[in-house]
Design an enzyme around this catalytic site. Structure first.
Site, PDB file in Angstrom:
ATOM      1  N   LEU A   1      -2.656   2.284   4.156  1.00  0.00           N
ATOM      2  CA  LEU A   1      -3.234   3.139   5.208  1.00  0.00           C
ATOM      3  C   LEU A   1      -2.758   2.697   6.579  1.00  0.00           C
ATOM      4  CD1 LEU A   1      -6.924   4.049   4.353  1.00  0.00           C
ATOM      5  CD2 LEU A   1      -4.863   5.403   4.165  1.00  0.00           C
ATOM      6  N   HIS A   2      -1.469   2.894   6.835  1.00  0.00           N
ATOM      7  CA  HIS A   2      -0.920   2.579   8.143  1.00  0.00           C
ATOM      8  C   HIS A   2      -0.837   3.862   8.962  1.00  0.00           C
ATOM      9  CE1 HIS A   2      -0.371  -1.637   7.350  1.00  0.00           C
ATOM     10  NE2 HIS A   2       0.097  -1.328   6.154  1.00  0.00           N
ATOM     11  N   ALA A   3      -0.032   3.903   9.977  1.00  0.00           N
ATOM     12  CA  ALA A   3      -0.055   4.961  10.987  1.00  0.00           C
ATOM     13  C   ALA A   3      -0.124   6.398  10.454  1.00  0.00           C
ATOM     14  CB  ALA A   3       1.131   4.805  11.921  1.00  0.00           C
TER      15      ALA A   3
ATOM     16  N   ALA B   1      -3.224   7.107   8.004  1.00  0.00           N
ATOM     17  CA  ALA B   1      -4.456   6.898   8.768  1.00  0.00           C
ATOM     18  C   ALA B   1      -4.676   8.047   9.742  1.00  0.00           C
ATOM     19  CB  ALA B   1      -4.399   5.567   9.514  1.00  0.00           C
TER      20      ALA B   1
ATOM     21  N   GLU C   1       3.073   2.618   1.885  1.00  0.00           N
ATOM     22  CA  GLU C   1       2.828   1.774   3.056  1.00  0.00           C
ATOM     23  C   GLU C   1       1.351   1.439   3.260  1.00  0.00           C
ATOM     24  OE1 GLU C   1       3.165   6.032   4.772  1.00  0.00           O
ATOM     25  OE2 GLU C   1       4.020   4.887   3.136  1.00  0.00           O
TER      26      GLU C   1
END
Length: 89
Positions: free
Chosen positions: A13-15, A18, A11
């Site tokens: 560097l999403h939720a 991150a 995905e």
């Protein structure tokens, strides 16, 4: 000090990834930034990291400056690899 990584997590560097990175560096005193496509953000800011919209396969640079910069970069490297977020370039 700087290190370069390739993001391998599906995905980008999403939720979740991150949050892992921000949590990892938040206890260090050093200033730390993440750079992607010539844009930089404070790695201690979840919104800053998310605003870069780092996609899978991207190359990022993490730079740290301060009294514990070496320790910070070592810890970030271990977390990125052990959590499957990316690999060191």
């Amino acid at each position: 000090m700087k290190k370069t990584f390739k993001i391998t997590v599906q995905e980008g560097l999403h939720a979740r990834p991150a949050t892992i990175l921000v949590t990892t560096v938040s206890t260090f005193e050093s200033e730390v930034s993440i750079t992607y496509k010539k844009k930089s953000a404070n790695l201690k800011s979840i919104m800053g990291v998310m605003s870069l919209a780092v996609s899978p396969g991207s190359i990022i640079e993490i730079a740290a400056e301060g009294s514990d910069a070496t320790e910070l970069l070592d810890k970030v490297t271990k977390v990125i690899i052990s959590q499957g977020i990316g690999e060191e370039c």
